[in-house]
Design a protein around this motif. Structure first.
Motif, PDB file in Angstrom:
ATOM      1  N   ASN A   1       0.876  -1.221  -0.097  1.00 27.23           N
ATOM      2  CA  ASN A   1       0.022   0.061  -0.078  1.00 27.23           C
ATOM      3  C   ASN A   1       0.928   1.407   0.047  1.00 27.23           C
TER       4      ASN A   1
ATOM      5  N   LEU B   1      -4.381   3.439  -3.367  1.00 26.92           N
ATOM      6  CA  LEU B   1      -4.154   2.329  -3.129  1.00 26.92           C
ATOM      7  C   LEU B   1      -4.557   1.568  -4.657  1.00 26.92           C
TER       8      LEU B   1
ATOM      9  N   SER C   1      -2.182  -1.153  -5.523  1.00 28.90           N
ATOM     10  CA  SER C   1      -1.950  -2.390  -4.573  1.00 28.90           C
ATOM     11  C   SER C   1      -3.330  -3.235  -4.567  1.00 28.90           C
TER      12      SER C   1
END
Ligand code: HEM
Length: 495
Positions: free
Chosen positions: A327, A391, A394
């Motif tokens: 992250n 994010l 990820s």
């Protein structure tokens, strides 16, 4: 106008109307370059187009094929060195060897990258000292700091721990030289290029070097270390030389030479710092501004960091553990996607006629660059492309908890999702022939510094909202005057 007229015959152009409109657009483009590029990229979607700026008609690329042509062309046809030299006038501001000797590139590609895990304890050690000394914050009150002043100084110090070792990286004269260096030569180069006629440039450059003396001062500051290391080599004690960039440069052969003069090494060290410090500092400050503007990310990232890194003992952090913080990796990558250093990226100068794969020919002595903001904010590539989604990279299935460090293979889709992975739709670190060899070091350093900040400090924006970046022509810098409030967390980490 005349140059534009010739270009217009070959390619669509932003702002090419009659004679006066052409000049007016050229001036307005300086004030709002990014917005003007976005408009042109939308209008000429999928095509090459030209863009007037500072008296040039720059050919801008946006598509995968055109960018690939630009980045893979031989240096003898499409030259990065000539473009840098022309844009920055480093021949005059620092000296001809600044761009022409390039043995720092193999030193970074091999020695620095191979030594990243070995040098991590030094990076962490210097980071702890620098934060304590430069920030000096307490637990019981908030302190307001200006990130654009504090963090470049810390990054200069931490980077130079790896470049020249602990003594010099803390030396105030050495750091002062480096803190001003990039700004001095960028500003000096722009002034020389725009207002000084060719014949007068050597004289103005001589004066500039006399006043600022970056190369002379660097040679002087490195002299004692170079002499000692050369003596060690001559007496068969090369193993005593520190494992740092200065030694790697000394060990790097160049054009049949195995020994480098102190002046040559000093010039390489200036160059390494020039490519490393500005870029890393800006990347770090942009990420910090996103963090304080959207504090929900602090909690998400802190929770991830506490899973993989020991908050009480930063000196024990490993490269592998940092690589697991996907992250954090994504957050920095997303920040770099939206906060580019320049809307015209990876400039090249044509030395001979250059032919794109679609048959378009660009004549010699023209600039070609990538309209990176058009690529990074293209809705067909990224969902909600102009929105910050920390994010974004990820979220890919299977990425959390995977040791991404093993996936150095460009065919691995996970590798493309990580910070140091590049592709035709993610160009922060360039690509092709001149792809950034320092991105692994930059990424490691930014991650350490950001992880430490998140674990050790609470932070919030002093003015309550994120200040906009400032733009000068195509070049962007993080808001200079923004203040951030910091407070040491109760359960503080580290020393
Ligand atoms: C966030 C930080 C950084 C960014 C965004 C960045 C970006 C880039 C880009 C886009 C290029 C290619 C330029 C072009 O094709 O015109 C490049 C080249 C280069 N970078 Fe970086 N860089 C960063 C950090 C570093 C660091 C820390 C170092 C050194 C330790 C470094 C060393 C270099 C060198 C030597 C080149 C030239 C490579 C060549 O000509 O083959 N960079 N960088």
């Amino acid at each position: 106008w005349e140059k534009g007229k010739r270009k217009q015959a070959e390619l669509p152009s932003r702002g090419f109307g009659n004679l006066w409109m052409s000049y007016i657009t050229s001036i307005s483009n300086v004030i709002r370059t990014k917005a003007a590029i976005q408009v042109a990229a939308k209008r000429y979607y999928g095509q090459l187009f030209t863009f007037p700026l500072f008296g040039e008609w720059v050919v801008l690329t946006t598509t995968k094929e055109h960018v690939k042509d630009q980045l893979n062309a031989p240096e003898s046809i499409l030259s990065m060195e000539a473009a840098t030299e022309e844009l920055l006038q480093t021949h005059h501001t620092v000296g001809p060897l600044f761009c022409s000797e390039t043995y720092h590139i193999p030193a970074i590609k091999t020695a620095l990258n191979l030594n990243l895990a070995n040098k991590l304890p030094d990076i962490l050690d210097e980071m702890l000292l620098a934060f304590n000394e430069e920030l000096n914050l307490s637990e019981d009150r908030w302190s307001s700091l200006r990130p654009t002043t504090i963090f470049p100084a810390i990054i200069t110090r931490v980077s130079n721990r790896v470049f020249v070792g602990p003594k010099l990286c803390r030396n105030s004269k050495y750091r002062k030289l480096l803190n001003g260096f990039s700004d001095d030569i960028i500003t000096g180069g722009a002034i020389i290029r725009m207002v000084v006629p060719g014949l007068l440039r050597p004289a103005v450059g001589w004066l500039f070097q006399l006043v600022f003396g970056h190369h002379r001062r660097m040679t002087h500051l490195l002299a004692a270390d170079i002499t000692e290391r050369q003596r060690n080599r001559e007496t068969g004690n090369a193993h005593l030389n520190p494992n740092d960039m200065l030694t790697w440069l000394m060990d790097q052969p160049w054009e049949g030479r195995t020994e480098h003069a102190p002046e040559s090494l000093a010039m390489r060290m200036l160059n390494v710092n020039f490519v490393a410090l500005h870029t890393t500092s800006r990347a770090y400050i942009h990420a910090l501004y996103h963090l304080v503007a959207q504090p929900e990310y602090v909690l998400i990232l802190r929770s991830e960091l506490e899973t993989y890194l020991d908050p009480k003992n930063p000196l024990a952090w490993s490269k592998e553990a940092l690589a697991r913080c996907v992250n954090l990796d994504s957050f920095i990558k997303e920040s770099l996607r939206l906060n580019v250093h320049s809307a015209m990226w990876m400039p090249r100068l044509t030395l001979t006629p250059f032919e794109f794969s679609d048959g378009t020919i660009v004549q010699p002595n023209n600039f070609i660059a990538t309209a990176i903001t058009a690529v990074h904010e293209d809705e067909t590539i990224y969902d909600h492309a102009t929105k910050f989604d920390g994010l974004r990279f990820s979220k890919t299935e299977g990425s959390v908890g995977v040791d991404l460090d093993v996936g150095m293979d460009a065919t691995n889709p996970l590798w493309m999702q990580r910070l140091t992975g590049t592709s035709s739709s993610y160009l922060t670190f360039g690509g092709g022939r001149h792809i950034c060899p320092g991105r692994f070091f930059a990424s490691l350093q930014i991650k350490c510094l950001l992880a430490f900040l998140i674990l050790r400090y609470d932070m919030r924006l002093a003015d309550g909202m994120r200040l906009s970046d400032s733009w000068l022509g195509p070049v962007s810098t993080p808001a200079k005057r923004a203040q951030v409030l910091f407070r040491k967390r109760g359960a503080a980490v580290g020393r």
